[in-house]
Design a protein around this motif. Structure first.
Motif, PDB file in Angstrom:
ATOM      1  N   ILE A  66       0.836  -1.203   0.000  1.00 51.89           N
ATOM      2  CA  ILE A  66       0.000   0.000   0.000  1.00 51.89           C
ATOM      3  C   ILE A  66       0.871   1.252   0.000  1.00 51.89           C
ATOM      4  O   ILE A  66       0.615   2.201  -0.726  1.00 51.89           O
ATOM      5  N   ILE A  67       1.931   1.247   0.812  1.00 54.41           N
ATOM      6  CA  ILE A  67       2.783   2.424   0.910  1.00 54.41           C
ATOM      7  C   ILE A  67       3.780   2.496  -0.235  1.00 54.41           C
ATOM      8  O   ILE A  67       3.981   3.548  -0.830  1.00 54.41           O
ATOM      9  N   SER A  68       4.391   1.361  -0.573  1.00 56.68           N
ATOM     10  CA  SER A  68       5.485   1.405  -1.540  1.00 56.68           C
ATOM     11  C   SER A  68       5.105   0.909  -2.928  1.00 56.68           C
ATOM     12  O   SER A  68       5.947   0.851  -3.806  1.00 56.68           O
ATOM     13  N   MET A  69       3.862   0.546  -3.145  1.00 51.75           N
ATOM     14  CA  MET A  69       3.397  -0.014  -4.420  1.00 51.75           C
ATOM     15  C   MET A  69       4.199  -1.260  -4.790  1.00 51.75           C
ATOM     16  O   MET A  69       4.403  -1.550  -5.960  1.00 51.75           O
ATOM     17  N   GLY A  70       4.675  -1.998  -3.798  1.00 52.54           N
ATOM     18  CA  GLY A  70       5.383  -3.250  -4.020  1.00 52.54           C
ATOM     19  C   GLY A  70       6.827  -3.112  -4.422  1.00 52.54           C
ATOM     20  O   GLY A  70       7.487  -4.100  -4.696  1.00 52.54           O
ATOM     21  N   GLY A  71       7.365  -1.897  -4.454  1.00 56.84           N
ATOM     22  CA  GLY A  71       8.726  -1.731  -4.934  1.00 56.84           C
ATOM     23  C   GLY A  71       9.781  -1.604  -3.865  1.00 56.84           C
ATOM     24  O   GLY A  71      10.917  -2.012  -4.067  1.00 56.84           O
ATOM     25  N   ASP A  72       9.466  -1.047  -2.719  1.00 53.99           N
ATOM     26  CA  ASP A  72      10.471  -0.780  -1.691  1.00 53.99           C
ATOM     27  C   ASP A  72      10.080  -1.418  -0.369  1.00 53.99           C
ATOM     28  O   ASP A  72       8.919  -1.736  -0.135  1.00 53.99           O
ATOM     29  N   ASN A  73      11.063  -1.547   0.487  1.00 51.71           N
ATOM     30  CA  ASN A  73      10.812  -2.020   1.839  1.00 51.71           C
ATOM     31  C   ASN A  73      10.558  -0.840   2.755  1.00 51.71           C
ATOM     32  O   ASN A  73      11.148   0.228   2.604  1.00 51.71           O
ATOM     33  N   VAL A  74       9.675  -1.042   3.714  1.00 50.37           N
ATOM     34  CA  VAL A  74       9.306  -0.009   4.677  1.00 50.37           C
ATOM     35  C   VAL A  74       9.909  -0.395   6.024  1.00 50.37           C
ATOM     36  O   VAL A  74       9.804  -1.552   6.438  1.00 50.37           O
ATOM     37  N   PRO A  75      10.566   0.538   6.731  1.00 50.22           N
ATOM     38  CA  PRO A  75      11.171   0.190   8.021  1.00 50.22           C
ATOM     39  C   PRO A  75      10.123  -0.107   9.090  1.00 50.22           C
ATOM     40  O   PRO A  75       9.067   0.520   9.130  1.00 50.22           O
ATOM     41  N   VAL A  76      10.448  -1.071   9.934  1.00 50.41           N
ATOM     42  CA  VAL A  76       9.617  -1.443  11.073  1.00 50.41           C
ATOM     43  C   VAL A  76      10.528  -1.440  12.290  1.00 50.41           C
ATOM     44  O   VAL A  76      11.572  -2.084  12.281  1.00 50.41           O
ATOM     45  N   SER A  77      10.165  -0.704  13.322  1.00 48.93           N
ATOM     46  CA  SER A  77      10.942  -0.749  14.566  1.00 48.93           C
ATOM     47  C   SER A  77       9.977  -0.685  15.739  1.00 48.93           C
ATOM     48  O   SER A  77       8.940  -0.032  15.667  1.00 48.93           O
ATOM     49  N   ASP A  78      10.325  -1.391  16.791  1.00 47.12           N
ATOM     50  CA  ASP A  78       9.453  -1.451  17.955  1.00 47.12           C
ATOM     51  C   ASP A  78      10.290  -1.575  19.217  1.00 47.12           C
ATOM     52  O   ASP A  78      11.378  -2.148  19.202  1.00 47.12           O
ATOM     53  N   PHE A  79       9.770  -1.035  20.300  1.00 51.93           N
ATOM     54  CA  PHE A  79      10.429  -1.029  21.606  1.00 51.93           C
ATOM     55  C   PHE A  79       9.341  -1.306  22.632  1.00 51.93           C
ATOM     56  O   PHE A  79       8.390  -0.530  22.739  1.00 51.93           O
ATOM     57  N   ARG A  80       9.436  -2.409  23.358  1.00 51.71           N
ATOM     58  CA  ARG A  80       8.395  -2.809  24.300  1.00 51.71           C
ATOM     59  C   ARG A  80       8.985  -3.257  25.630  1.00 51.71           C
ATOM     60  O   ARG A  80      10.116  -3.709  25.692  1.00 51.71           O
ATOM     61  N   CYS A  81       8.195  -3.162  26.685  1.00 52.91           N
ATOM     62  CA  CYS A  81       8.585  -3.623  28.014  1.00 52.91           C
ATOM     63  C   CYS A  81       7.759  -4.861  28.376  1.00 52.91           C
ATOM     64  O   CYS A  81       6.562  -4.908  28.094  1.00 52.91           O
ATOM     65  N   PHE A  82       8.406  -5.837  29.013  1.00 55.07           N
ATOM     66  CA  PHE A  82       7.764  -7.103  29.352  1.00 55.07           C
ATOM     67  C   PHE A  82       7.990  -7.440  30.816  1.00 55.07           C
ATOM     68  O   PHE A  82       8.912  -6.939  31.441  1.00 55.07           O
TER      69      PHE A  82
END
Length: 112
Positions: A66-82
């Motif tokens: 949806i964001i890149s029209m299938g051409g690029d990778n989109v960054p994903v980052s997450d920070f959580r406490c457990f």
């Protein structure tokens, strides 16, 4: 005769040990929870050292059509406490299964 058979069996067992790398781990150390959601844990700021809070961090990429029209990778980052290290490792397993890993320095579970 019995002693030589015992020595032979002991030697064979020691020689076969490197073939089983997980044999020396306990069941709790070897098992990773695989039913942990990617939304597990709580969003949090970086807690101070010595607080005992377990922090999970992940950095990777995904192909979002949806964001890149299938051409690029989109960054994903997450920070959580457990609350537990097992839950954090399960969350990390889910994230690594769902996304492509990025910088390996930014992936892990640590007790603060």
């Amino acid at each position: 005769m019995k002693r030589s058979v015992l020595v032979l069996m002991l030697g064979a067992a020691l020689a076969a040990q490197p073939l089983f790398p997980g044999a020396d781990m306990t069941g709790a150390q070897a098992a990773v929870r695989k039913n942990v959601s990617e939304f597990a844990g709580q969003r949090c700021n970086n807690p101070p050292r010595g607080s005992g809070v377990i922090v999970g961090r992940y950095s990777g990429t995904t192909d979002n059509p949806i964001i890149s029209m299938g051409g690029d990778n989109v960054p994903v980052s997450d920070f959580r406490c457990f609350r537990t290290m097992e839950e954090c490792r399960g969350w990390l397993y889910t994230m690594r299964s769902k996304y492509v890993d990025g910088n390996s320095v930014l992936i892990g579970c640590d007790r603060r």
